[in-house]
Each structure stands twice: as C-alpha cells, then as structure tokens.
Design a protein around this motif. Structure first.
Motif, PDB file in Angstrom:
ATOM      1  N   ILE A 101     -14.259  -7.938   6.138  1.00  0.00           N
ATOM      2  CA  ILE A 101     -13.510  -6.743   5.740  1.00  0.00           C
ATOM      3  C   ILE A 101     -12.019  -7.056   5.753  1.00  0.00           C
ATOM      4  O   ILE A 101     -11.481  -7.526   6.748  1.00  0.00           O
ATOM      5  N   VAL A 102     -11.364  -6.783   4.631  1.00  0.00           N
ATOM      6  CA  VAL A 102      -9.919  -6.969   4.531  1.00  0.00           C
ATOM      7  C   VAL A 102      -9.328  -5.709   3.902  1.00  0.00           C
ATOM      8  O   VAL A 102      -9.764  -5.263   2.845  1.00  0.00           O
ATOM      9  N   VAL A 103      -8.338  -5.130   4.576  1.00  0.00           N
ATOM     10  CA  VAL A 103      -7.646  -3.955   4.051  1.00  0.00           C
ATOM     11  C   VAL A 103      -6.181  -4.330   3.873  1.00  0.00           C
ATOM     12  O   VAL A 103      -5.509  -4.713   4.831  1.00  0.00           O
ATOM     13  N   THR A 104      -5.696  -4.238   2.643  1.00  0.00           N
ATOM     14  CA  THR A 104      -4.290  -4.506   2.365  1.00  0.00           C
ATOM     15  C   THR A 104      -3.644  -3.222   1.850  1.00  0.00           C
ATOM     16  O   THR A 104      -4.312  -2.368   1.275  1.00  0.00           O
ATOM     17  N   GLU A 105      -2.358  -3.118   2.055  1.00  0.00           N
ATOM     18  CA  GLU A 105      -1.613  -1.911   1.692  1.00  0.00           C
ATOM     19  C   GLU A 105      -0.505  -2.277   0.717  1.00  0.00           C
ATOM     20  O   GLU A 105       0.234  -3.231   0.944  1.00  0.00           O
ATOM     21  N   THR A 106      -0.406  -1.509  -0.353  1.00  0.00           N
ATOM     22  CA  THR A 106       0.665  -1.662  -1.322  1.00  0.00           C
ATOM     23  C   THR A 106       1.388  -0.331  -1.422  1.00  0.00           C
ATOM     24  O   THR A 106       0.762   0.686  -1.723  1.00  0.00           O
ATOM     25  N   GLU A 107       2.677  -0.331  -1.154  1.00  0.00           N
ATOM     26  CA  GLU A 107       3.440   0.914  -1.180  1.00  0.00           C
ATOM     27  C   GLU A 107       4.392   0.906  -2.374  1.00  0.00           C
ATOM     28  O   GLU A 107       5.121  -0.053  -2.602  1.00  0.00           O
ATOM     29  N   GLU A 108       4.352   1.987  -3.127  1.00  0.00           N
ATOM     30  CA  GLU A 108       5.234   2.162  -4.271  1.00  0.00           C
ATOM     31  C   GLU A 108       6.055   3.428  -4.057  1.00  0.00           C
ATOM     32  O   GLU A 108       5.973   4.058  -3.007  1.00  0.00           O
ATOM     33  N   ASP A 109       6.832   3.812  -5.060  1.00  0.00           N
ATOM     34  CA  ASP A 109       7.718   4.965  -4.920  1.00  0.00           C
ATOM     35  C   ASP A 109       6.961   6.262  -4.634  1.00  0.00           C
ATOM     36  O   ASP A 109       7.358   7.043  -3.780  1.00  0.00           O
ATOM     37  N   THR A 110       5.880   6.491  -5.356  1.00  0.00           N
ATOM     38  CA  THR A 110       5.186   7.768  -5.242  1.00  0.00           C
ATOM     39  C   THR A 110       3.788   7.670  -4.672  1.00  0.00           C
ATOM     40  O   THR A 110       3.105   8.678  -4.532  1.00  0.00           O
ATOM     41  N   LYS A 111       3.326   6.447  -4.347  1.00  0.00           N
ATOM     42  CA  LYS A 111       1.958   6.323  -3.844  1.00  0.00           C
ATOM     43  C   LYS A 111       1.807   5.137  -2.904  1.00  0.00           C
ATOM     44  O   LYS A 111       2.592   4.201  -2.916  1.00  0.00           O
ATOM     45  N   ILE A 112       0.764   5.218  -2.105  1.00  0.00           N
ATOM     46  CA  ILE A 112       0.356   4.133  -1.223  1.00  0.00           C
ATOM     47  C   ILE A 112      -1.079   3.795  -1.602  1.00  0.00           C
ATOM     48  O   ILE A 112      -1.944   4.671  -1.623  1.00  0.00           O
ATOM     49  N   VAL A 113      -1.329   2.526  -1.924  1.00  0.00           N
ATOM     50  CA  VAL A 113      -2.656   2.099  -2.337  1.00  0.00           C
ATOM     51  C   VAL A 113      -3.223   1.166  -1.265  1.00  0.00           C
ATOM     52  O   VAL A 113      -2.587   0.185  -0.884  1.00  0.00           O
ATOM     53  N   PHE A 114      -4.410   1.492  -0.780  1.00  0.00           N
ATOM     54  CA  PHE A 114      -5.121   0.640   0.155  1.00  0.00           C
ATOM     55  C   PHE A 114      -6.221  -0.071  -0.618  1.00  0.00           C
ATOM     56  O   PHE A 114      -7.024   0.568  -1.296  1.00  0.00           O
ATOM     57  N   HIS A 115      -6.250  -1.388  -0.532  1.00  0.00           N
ATOM     58  CA  HIS A 115      -7.259  -2.195  -1.196  1.00  0.00           C
ATOM     59  C   HIS A 115      -8.255  -2.653  -0.143  1.00  0.00           C
ATOM     60  O   HIS A 115      -7.891  -3.388   0.780  1.00  0.00           O
ATOM     61  N   LEU A 116      -9.495  -2.203  -0.274  1.00  0.00           N
ATOM     62  CA  LEU A 116     -10.558  -2.574   0.648  1.00  0.00           C
ATOM     63  C   LEU A 116     -11.407  -3.645  -0.006  1.00  0.00           C
ATOM     64  O   LEU A 116     -11.965  -3.433  -1.079  1.00  0.00           O
ATOM     65  N   THR A 117     -11.505  -4.798   0.644  1.00  0.00           N
ATOM     66  CA  THR A 117     -12.318  -5.892   0.145  1.00  0.00           C
ATOM     67  C   THR A 117     -13.398  -6.202   1.173  1.00  0.00           C
ATOM     68  O   THR A 117     -13.099  -6.352   2.359  1.00  0.00           O
TER      69      THR A 117
END
Length: 75
Positions: free
Chosen positions: A19-35
C-alpha cells in the motif's frame, strides 16, 4: 489523511506492505493517489465500485478545515 486511508484499506488487501499513498496538492484541490498490489485492486474497488465509493465518502467526510476539494485516486 494518509493514515486514515491506510487504516481503511489495510484489512481489505492480502498484501498490505504494497500500500502506497501519495499526496499531490494544487491550488484548489488535494489529490491522494492510492496504489495497491495488482492482485488487490479488485478488492479495494469492490463489486460495482461500492467499496471505493465508501472509502471516498469517509475520506471526504474527514476533510480538514481547508477549503480545498479532496480527491482519492485508486490505482
């Protein structure tokens, strides 16, 4: 939030070490990528996507005080 996602997904999979969870933060959103391991993807998504929808509902409800939208991407 990463810990919450890992806590929810760990009992669902056969290989929790993958399980790998990475976080990408942008101006209007936060995206969590679950692998997860390729063999466990179906278990995390579930029949007709029900489990994935439930996980997303919990993550969206646990949103912090930020005004940014939160997305969960399952790979």
């Amino acid at each position: 939030m990463k810990a919450l996602i890992e806590t929810i997904v760990t009992p669902l999979v056969d290989q929790p070490e993958d399980i790998v969870v990475t976080e990408t933060e942008e101006d209007t959103k936060i995206v969590f990528h679950l692998t997860v391991n390729q063999n466990d993807v179906g278990k995390v998504i579930g029949k007709n996507g029900r489990i994935a929808k439930s996980i997303r509902t919990i993550v969206y409800a646990a949103k912090t005080d930020t005004n940014k939208r939160i997305y969960l991407d399952i790979m």
